[in-house]
Design a protein around this motif. Structure first.
Motif, mmCIF file in Angstrom:
data_model
loop_
_atom_site.group_PDB
_atom_site.id
_atom_site.type_symbol
_atom_site.label_atom_id
_atom_site.label_comp_id
_atom_site.label_asym_id
_atom_site.label_seq_id
_atom_site.Cartn_x
_atom_site.Cartn_y
_atom_site.Cartn_z
ATOM 1 N N PHE A 11 0.843 -1.196 0.000
ATOM 2 C CA PHE A 11 0.000 0.000 0.000
ATOM 3 C C PHE A 11 0.881 1.249 0.000
ATOM 4 N N ASP A 12 0.290 2.378 -0.366
ATOM 5 C CA ASP A 12 0.973 3.658 -0.254
ATOM 6 C C ASP A 12 1.051 4.034 1.220
ATOM 7 N N THR A 13 2.188 4.605 1.622
ATOM 8 C CA THR A 13 2.372 4.949 3.033
ATOM 9 C C THR A 13 2.199 6.431 3.320
ATOM 10 N N GLY A 14 2.297 7.275 2.294
ATOM 11 C CA GLY A 14 2.185 8.712 2.510
ATOM 12 C C GLY A 14 3.070 9.472 1.549
ATOM 13 N N PRO A 15 3.273 10.763 1.799
ATOM 14 C CA PRO A 15 4.130 11.558 0.904
ATOM 15 C C PRO A 15 5.567 11.080 0.965
ATOM 16 N N GLY A 16 6.220 11.082 -0.192
ATOM 17 C CA GLY A 16 7.634 10.749 -0.265
ATOM 18 C C GLY A 16 8.429 12.017 -0.503
ATOM 19 N N ASN A 17 8.780 12.269 -1.773
ATOM 20 C CA ASN A 17 9.510 13.484 -2.123
ATOM 21 C C ASN A 17 8.608 14.640 -2.536
ATOM 22 N N ALA A 18 7.343 14.365 -2.816
ATOM 23 C CA ALA A 18 6.491 15.374 -3.439
ATOM 24 C C ALA A 18 6.380 16.645 -2.601
ATOM 25 N N LEU A 37 14.670 6.816 8.900
ATOM 26 C CA LEU A 37 14.126 5.472 8.696
ATOM 27 C C LEU A 37 15.005 4.429 9.395
ATOM 28 N N ARG A 38 16.314 4.580 9.290
ATOM 29 C CA ARG A 38 17.225 3.645 9.957
ATOM 30 C C ARG A 38 17.014 3.667 11.480
ATOM 31 N N GLU A 39 16.924 4.866 12.037
ATOM 32 C CA GLU A 39 16.753 4.988 13.481
ATOM 33 C C GLU A 39 15.453 4.336 13.937
ATOM 34 N N LEU A 55 9.727 17.945 6.570
ATOM 35 C CA LEU A 55 8.996 17.132 5.596
ATOM 36 C C LEU A 55 9.736 15.827 5.307
ATOM 37 N N ALA A 56 11.071 15.836 5.424
ATOM 38 C CA ALA A 56 11.822 14.576 5.318
ATOM 39 C C ALA A 56 11.455 13.656 6.473
ATOM 40 N N ALA A 57 11.312 14.226 7.656
ATOM 41 C CA ALA A 57 10.902 13.424 8.818
ATOM 42 C C ALA A 57 9.495 12.870 8.628
ATOM 43 N N VAL A 58 8.618 13.664 8.040
ATOM 44 C CA VAL A 58 7.249 13.186 7.762
ATOM 45 C C VAL A 58 7.290 11.968 6.849
ATOM 46 N N SER A 59 8.103 12.043 5.804
ATOM 47 C CA SER A 59 8.201 10.920 4.863
ATOM 48 C C SER A 59 8.663 9.648 5.561
ATOM 49 N N ALA A 60 9.712 9.766 6.371
ATOM 50 C CA ALA A 60 10.260 8.588 7.058
ATOM 51 C C ALA A 60 9.287 8.047 8.092
ATOM 52 N N GLU A 61 8.702 8.919 8.887
ATOM 53 C CA GLU A 61 7.822 8.455 9.959
ATOM 54 C C GLU A 61 6.512 7.884 9.414
ATOM 55 N N ALA A 62 6.081 8.382 8.265
ATOM 56 C CA ALA A 62 4.900 7.798 7.630
ATOM 57 C C ALA A 62 5.171 6.352 7.216
ATOM 58 N N ILE A 63 6.380 6.109 6.702
ATOM 59 C CA ILE A 63 6.756 4.739 6.326
ATOM 60 C C ILE A 63 6.787 3.841 7.567
ATOM 61 N N LEU A 64 7.410 4.320 8.624
ATOM 62 C CA LEU A 64 7.509 3.537 9.855
ATOM 63 C C LEU A 64 6.133 3.275 10.465
#
Length: 382
Positions: free
Chosen positions: A197-204, A312-314, A274-283
């Motif tokens: 499934f889609d997890t949320g915004p990535g780079n957009a 994402l690693r953290e 917004l980079a944090a949003v992308s990573a935390e949405a994936i997690l």
């Protein structure tokens, strides 16, 4: 039908250009990855596509092309044809990859409304077949929607084949993360169908932010974000949105998330947040998976943003998992989606499923796509 050599073409939600890759496959377990190529879009053409997203909001039926969309579709197709010609010229003297059997053509998504069964990818399959002289499999999302699916993501069938062939995958389950304009994941168990499934915004959102606030098309290497900090209130406002509470299958349109929550931030703080949003949405997606994954393999342009990957690693480490970039797993993270479209084209030609109930929500596993013949005669639905 034995193995075929297919060229996959992908122009994603980042709208930065055309990815091309060649693949030899039987559409099932045999996968041999070949060379790849990228043709960038110039800034003016990218702006034209962005304007086309506004025209696309007026579409009610899939074949409608209001405003500039008809001309844009032809131009996108001709650019793909030129890209294919250049790529094939580079491969001409390669004994293994110099002769291709077909093309898998994604086109440019300008509208995706899964709640009403509507998805539109600009791309004229018959025109591309005529220009390249090869059969073209295109419009691969529509049949999934006819069968009750979200029409996305389609890459999971390829991810599953890759996971079971990669030496880097020592244990299951493994999750492929594709960070494009929108991020999506594929959960691959040791046995059985994938879950995706889609997890949320990535780079957009990051791209839109730095373009609007800094006048640049994207945050190259996370350089802008490196000068900023994370605003936790803004991250939390994004992650409180109803989308994240929904179980999969689920998919997003590029415009489903906006910059509204980040409005008061400085340029660097916005890029970092917004980079944090992308990573935390994936997690955050882990809670919707059958099991917590042991390995995350990161593909797509977002893997080049060290802040997304670092966050994402953290987060994965706290869950007892490892994060591995595509290249560390023996893959080309820029070419994976184009490779997938080549793989899916062969599956479509054979009538094999492209989507599954656990990846798109379709009622049953279904094939899809339309085949355009190079001789201009009517093709058929795959």
């Amino acid at each position: 039908m034995s193995e075929l050599c297919a060229i996959g073409l992908m122009s994603g939600t980042s709208m930065d250009g055309i990815d091309l890759a060649v693949l030899r496959t039987d559409g099932e377990n045999a996968v041999e990855r070949g060379p790849s190529f990228f043709v960038p879009y110039e800034a003016a053409f990218r702006r034209r596509i962005e304007a086309g997203l506004e025209d696309a909001k007026r579409i009610d039926k899939r074949d409608e092309r209001p405003g500039d969309l008809a001309a844009l579709e032809r131009n996108i197709t001709l650019r793909h044809a030129e890209a294919v010609a250049t790529f094939r010229a580079k491969l001409r003297d390669d004994a293994r990859w110099g002769r291709s059997d077909l093309i898998g053509f994604h086109g440019q998504t300008v509208l995706h409304r899964p709640h009403v069964g509507l998805t539109v990818q600009l791309g004229d399959g018959p025109l591309l077949a005529g220009k390249t002289g090869l059969p073209v499999v295109y419009d691969m999302r529509a049949n999934d929607m006819v069968h009750g699916g979200q029409g996305a993501p389609l890459v999971p069938a390829y991810h599953a084949a890759l996971a079971r062939a990669l030496p880097a995958v020592a244990s299951f389950p493994v999750v492929f993360v594709n960070i494009g304009g929108i991020s999506n994941i594929t959960f691959v168990p040791e046995k059985g169908d994938p879950v995706a499934f889609d997890t949320g915004p990535g780079n957009a959102l990051i791209d839109r932010w730095v373009q609007r606030e800094g006048g640049v098309p994207f945050d190259a290497g996370g350089a802008i974000a490196s000068e900023g900090g994370v605003s936790r209130p803004v991250v939390e406002r994004y992650l409180e949105k109803s989308f994240f509470k929904l179980p999969g299958p689920k998919s997003l349109d590029r415009n489903d998330f906006t910059l509204a929550e980040a409005e008061d931030l400085a340029l660097a703080d916005g890029a970092r947040t917004l980079a944090a949003v992308s990573a935390e949405a994936i997690l955050k997606s882990v809670k919707h998976l059958p099991q917590s994954p042991k390995l995350w393999i990161v593909c797509g342009g977002g893997r080049k943003n060290p802040h997304i990957v670092g966050d994402l690693r953290e987060g994965a480490a706290r869950l007892g998992a490892e994060v591995m970039l595509a290249e560390d797993a023996g893959l080309d993270g820029d070419a994976t989606e184009a490779e997938a479209w080549a793989y899916l084209a062969v599956r479509a030609l054979k009538g094999l499923p492209l989507t599954f109930p656990a990846t798109t929500g379709c009622r049953e596993a279904v094939s899809g796509g339309v085949i355009a013949r190079a001789d201009g005669l009517p093709g058929r639905s795959a």
